[in-house]
Motif scaffolding. Structure first.
Motif, PDB file in Angstrom:
ATOM      1  N   PHE A 112       1.155  -6.705  -0.562  1.00 21.12           N
ATOM      2  CA  PHE A 112       1.010  -7.665  -1.650  1.00 21.12           C
ATOM      3  C   PHE A 112      -0.420  -7.492  -2.139  1.00 21.12           C
ATOM      4  O   PHE A 112      -1.362  -7.520  -1.348  1.00 21.12           O
ATOM      5  CB  PHE A 112       1.216  -9.095  -1.132  1.00 21.12           C
ATOM      6  CG  PHE A 112       0.748 -10.161  -2.086  1.00 21.12           C
ATOM      7  CD1 PHE A 112       1.637 -10.751  -2.968  1.00 21.12           C
ATOM      8  CD2 PHE A 112      -0.577 -10.588  -2.101  1.00 21.12           C
ATOM      9  CE1 PHE A 112       1.210 -11.745  -3.843  1.00 21.12           C
ATOM     10  CE2 PHE A 112      -1.018 -11.571  -2.973  1.00 21.12           C
ATOM     11  CZ  PHE A 112      -0.117 -12.146  -3.842  1.00 21.12           C
ATOM     12  N   VAL A 113      -0.579  -7.300  -3.451  1.00 18.32           N
ATOM     13  CA  VAL A 113      -1.912  -7.173  -4.041  1.00 18.32           C
ATOM     14  C   VAL A 113      -2.009  -8.116  -5.229  1.00 18.32           C
ATOM     15  O   VAL A 113      -1.123  -8.140  -6.075  1.00 18.32           O
ATOM     16  CB  VAL A 113      -2.199  -5.727  -4.509  1.00 18.32           C
ATOM     17  CG1 VAL A 113      -3.522  -5.650  -5.252  1.00 18.32           C
ATOM     18  CG2 VAL A 113      -2.188  -4.769  -3.340  1.00 18.32           C
ATOM     19  N   GLU A 114      -3.082  -8.893  -5.267  1.00 21.52           N
ATOM     20  CA  GLU A 114      -3.382  -9.741  -6.423  1.00 21.52           C
ATOM     21  C   GLU A 114      -4.724  -9.274  -6.969  1.00 21.52           C
ATOM     22  O   GLU A 114      -5.650  -9.014  -6.219  1.00 21.52           O
ATOM     23  CB  GLU A 114      -3.455 -11.204  -6.004  1.00 21.52           C
ATOM     24  CG  GLU A 114      -3.728 -12.165  -7.148  1.00 21.52           C
ATOM     25  CD  GLU A 114      -5.218 -12.400  -7.379  1.00 21.52           C
ATOM     26  OE1 GLU A 114      -5.615 -12.491  -8.552  1.00 21.52           O
ATOM     27  OE2 GLU A 114      -5.979 -12.474  -6.412  1.00 21.52           O
ATOM     28  N   GLY A 115      -4.791  -9.141  -8.293  1.00 24.17           N
ATOM     29  CA  GLY A 115      -6.030  -8.696  -8.897  1.00 24.17           C
ATOM     30  C   GLY A 115      -5.960  -8.800 -10.405  1.00 24.17           C
ATOM     31  O   GLY A 115      -5.226  -9.631 -10.943  1.00 24.17           O
ATOM     32  N   TRP A 153       4.156   3.605 -10.659  1.00 23.81           N
ATOM     33  CA  TRP A 153       3.013   3.806  -9.769  1.00 23.81           C
ATOM     34  C   TRP A 153       1.785   3.124 -10.349  1.00 23.81           C
ATOM     35  O   TRP A 153       1.497   3.263 -11.532  1.00 23.81           O
ATOM     36  CB  TRP A 153       2.745   5.301  -9.573  1.00 23.81           C
ATOM     37  CG  TRP A 153       3.800   5.931  -8.741  1.00 23.81           C
ATOM     38  CD1 TRP A 153       4.929   6.569  -9.188  1.00 23.81           C
ATOM     39  CD2 TRP A 153       3.864   5.957  -7.321  1.00 23.81           C
ATOM     40  NE1 TRP A 153       5.670   6.988  -8.120  1.00 23.81           N
ATOM     41  CE2 TRP A 153       5.043   6.632  -6.957  1.00 23.81           C
ATOM     42  CE3 TRP A 153       3.026   5.474  -6.309  1.00 23.81           C
ATOM     43  CZ2 TRP A 153       5.413   6.843  -5.628  1.00 23.81           C
ATOM     44  CZ3 TRP A 153       3.385   5.677  -4.988  1.00 23.81           C
ATOM     45  CH2 TRP A 153       4.564   6.358  -4.655  1.00 23.81           C
ATOM     46  N   HIS A 154       1.083   2.384  -9.502  1.00 22.34           N
ATOM     47  CA  HIS A 154      -0.091   1.621  -9.915  1.00 22.34           C
ATOM     48  C   HIS A 154      -1.307   2.102  -9.128  1.00 22.34           C
ATOM     49  O   HIS A 154      -1.231   2.290  -7.913  1.00 22.34           O
ATOM     50  CB  HIS A 154       0.126   0.126  -9.649  1.00 22.34           C
ATOM     51  CG  HIS A 154       1.413  -0.381 -10.183  1.00 22.34           C
ATOM     52  ND1 HIS A 154       1.580  -0.768 -11.497  1.00 22.34           N
ATOM     53  CD2 HIS A 154       2.620  -0.549  -9.588  1.00 22.34           C
ATOM     54  CE1 HIS A 154       2.827  -1.165 -11.679  1.00 22.34           C
ATOM     55  NE2 HIS A 154       3.482  -1.037 -10.542  1.00 22.34           N
ATOM     56  N   ARG A 155      -2.419   2.261  -9.833  1.00 28.17           N
ATOM     57  CA  ARG A 155      -3.689   2.616  -9.198  1.00 28.17           C
ATOM     58  C   ARG A 155      -4.409   1.325  -8.847  1.00 28.17           C
ATOM     59  O   ARG A 155      -4.764   0.553  -9.741  1.00 28.17           O
ATOM     60  CB  ARG A 155      -4.547   3.446 -10.140  1.00 28.17           C
ATOM     61  CG  ARG A 155      -3.989   4.810 -10.410  1.00 28.17           C
ATOM     62  CD  ARG A 155      -4.764   5.547 -11.454  1.00 28.17           C
ATOM     63  NE  ARG A 155      -6.164   5.125 -11.530  1.00 28.17           N
ATOM     64  CZ  ARG A 155      -7.123   5.843 -12.068  1.00 28.17           C
ATOM     65  NH1 ARG A 155      -6.856   6.998 -12.597  1.00 28.17           N
ATOM     66  NH2 ARG A 155      -8.365   5.394 -12.112  1.00 28.17           N
ATOM     67  N   VAL A 156      -4.615   1.095  -7.560  1.00 35.42           N
ATOM     68  CA  VAL A 156      -5.284  -0.120  -7.086  1.00 35.42           C
ATOM     69  C   VAL A 156      -6.622   0.272  -6.470  1.00 35.42           C
ATOM     70  O   VAL A 156      -6.681   1.189  -5.652  1.00 35.42           O
ATOM     71  CB  VAL A 156      -4.413  -0.864  -6.045  1.00 35.42           C
ATOM     72  CG1 VAL A 156      -5.132  -2.098  -5.520  1.00 35.42           C
ATOM     73  CG2 VAL A 156      -3.058  -1.227  -6.624  1.00 35.42           C
ATOM     74  N   THR A 157      -7.688  -0.417  -6.877  1.00 32.85           N
ATOM     75  CA  THR A 157      -8.996  -0.198  -6.289  1.00 32.85           C
ATOM     76  C   THR A 157      -9.431  -1.458  -5.556  1.00 32.85           C
ATOM     77  O   THR A 157      -9.380  -2.554  -6.109  1.00 32.85           O
ATOM     78  CB  THR A 157     -10.043   0.158  -7.370  1.00 32.85           C
ATOM     79  OG1 THR A 157      -9.597   1.309  -8.080  1.00 32.85           O
ATOM     80  CG2 THR A 157     -11.391   0.463  -6.746  1.00 32.85           C
ATOM     81  N   ILE A 216       0.007  -9.392 -10.090  1.00 30.26           N
ATOM     82  CA  ILE A 216       0.524  -9.537  -8.732  1.00 30.26           C
ATOM     83  C   ILE A 216       1.547  -8.429  -8.520  1.00 30.26           C
ATOM     84  O   ILE A 216       2.489  -8.291  -9.303  1.00 30.26           O
ATOM     85  CB  ILE A 216       1.174 -10.912  -8.507  1.00 30.26           C
ATOM     86  CG1 ILE A 216       0.123 -12.011  -8.635  1.00 30.26           C
ATOM     87  CG2 ILE A 216       1.856 -10.960  -7.138  1.00 30.26           C
ATOM     88  CD1 ILE A 216       0.690 -13.420  -8.558  1.00 30.26           C
ATOM     89  N   LEU A 217       1.331  -7.635  -7.468  1.00 25.62           N
ATOM     90  CA  LEU A 217       2.230  -6.534  -7.144  1.00 25.62           C
ATOM     91  C   LEU A 217       2.674  -6.630  -5.695  1.00 25.62           C
ATOM     92  O   LEU A 217       1.882  -7.000  -4.816  1.00 25.62           O
ATOM     93  CB  LEU A 217       1.525  -5.180  -7.329  1.00 25.62           C
ATOM     94  CG  LEU A 217       0.999  -4.846  -8.711  1.00 25.62           C
ATOM     95  CD1 LEU A 217       0.139  -3.590  -8.645  1.00 25.62           C
ATOM     96  CD2 LEU A 217       2.145  -4.667  -9.685  1.00 25.62           C
ATOM     97  N   GLY A 262      -8.256  -5.014  -7.126  1.00 22.83           N
ATOM     98  CA  GLY A 262      -7.711  -5.953  -6.154  1.00 22.83           C
ATOM     99  C   GLY A 262      -8.702  -7.009  -5.735  1.00 22.83           C
ATOM    100  O   GLY A 262      -9.852  -6.708  -5.422  1.00 22.83           O
ATOM    101  N   ARG A 263      -8.255  -8.250  -5.740  1.00 25.89           N
ATOM    102  CA  ARG A 263      -9.063  -9.378  -5.244  1.00 25.89           C
ATOM    103  C   ARG A 263      -8.541  -9.872  -3.899  1.00 25.89           C
ATOM    104  O   ARG A 263      -9.278 -10.454  -3.117  1.00 25.89           O
ATOM    105  CB  ARG A 263      -9.006 -10.544  -6.231  1.00 25.89           C
ATOM    106  CG  ARG A 263      -9.764 -10.307  -7.496  1.00 25.89           C
ATOM    107  CD  ARG A 263      -9.783 -11.596  -8.313  1.00 25.89           C
ATOM    108  NE  ARG A 263     -10.498 -11.393  -9.542  1.00 25.89           N
ATOM    109  CZ  ARG A 263     -10.080 -11.827 -10.718  1.00 25.89           C
ATOM    110  NH1 ARG A 263      -8.944 -12.497 -10.822  1.00 25.89           N
ATOM    111  NH2 ARG A 263     -10.790 -11.602 -11.799  1.00 25.89           N
ATOM    112  N   GLU A 264      -7.240  -9.672  -3.689  1.00 21.87           N
ATOM    113  CA  GLU A 264      -6.597 -10.136  -2.459  1.00 21.87           C
ATOM    114  C   GLU A 264      -5.546  -9.116  -2.070  1.00 21.87           C
ATOM    115  O   GLU A 264      -4.886  -8.528  -2.926  1.00 21.87           O
ATOM    116  CB  GLU A 264      -5.953 -11.503  -2.678  1.00 21.87           C
ATOM    117  CG  GLU A 264      -5.318 -12.082  -1.449  1.00 21.87           C
ATOM    118  CD  GLU A 264      -4.730 -13.460  -1.685  1.00 21.87           C
ATOM    119  OE1 GLU A 264      -3.901 -13.871  -0.860  1.00 21.87           O
ATOM    120  OE2 GLU A 264      -5.075 -14.114  -2.687  1.00 21.87           O
ATOM    121  N   MET A 265      -5.380  -8.907  -0.758  1.00 24.88           N
ATOM    122  CA  MET A 265      -4.372  -7.990  -0.258  1.00 24.88           C
ATOM    123  C   MET A 265      -3.771  -8.586   1.009  1.00 24.88           C
ATOM    124  O   MET A 265      -4.515  -9.088   1.863  1.00 24.88           O
ATOM    125  CB  MET A 265      -4.995  -6.631   0.060  1.00 24.88           C
ATOM    126  CG  MET A 265      -4.022  -5.644   0.671  1.00 24.88           C
ATOM    127  SD  MET A 265      -4.820  -4.086   1.122  1.00 24.88           S
ATOM    128  CE  MET A 265      -5.825  -4.602   2.503  1.00 24.88           C
TER     129      MET A 265
END
Length: 111
Positions: free
Chosen positions: A75-78, A51-55, A9-10, A99-102
């Protein structure tokens, strides 16, 4: 097999507009760099930025393309996924958040 958990969770700020592509299978993906901050305690507190790489895939990639911009708070959950690639005969490890949720946390400008 016992249960295991891989959940990230970010909440952070977008570093640049999403990089959006279509895979050879016709699936849309968006890559977003997300900055999170951490303040260390002690006598001389310091602020650290990671820094985070989110796809994001499919519908989330489309939302990112349409609405997410540099500076937005998200907000990113994954989950965390490790991989690697080769460059000039050297294996380079990578880590990304799938990412599963944003949820967009920045207010939208009206106008």
């Amino acid at each position: 097999m016992s249960r295991s958990v891989n959940k990230i969770i970010l909440v952070g700020n977008v570093g640049s507009d999403p990089d959006v592509r279509i895979t050879s299978a016709g699936v849309k993906l968006a890559r977003v760099s997300l900055a999170t901050g951490l303040r260390t305690g002690g006598e001389n507190p310091e602020e650290r930025t990671d820094w985070h790489r989110v796809t994001l895939w499919g519908r989330l990639a489309q939302v990112a393309e349409d609405y997410v911009r540099k500076g937005d708070k998200l907000f990113v959950e994954g989950y965390l996924q490790y991989d690697s690639y080769e460059r000039d005969g050297v294996t380079i490890p990578t880590a990304e958040i799938r990412g599963r949720e944003m949820v967009m946390l920045s207010p939208r400008a009206t106008g």
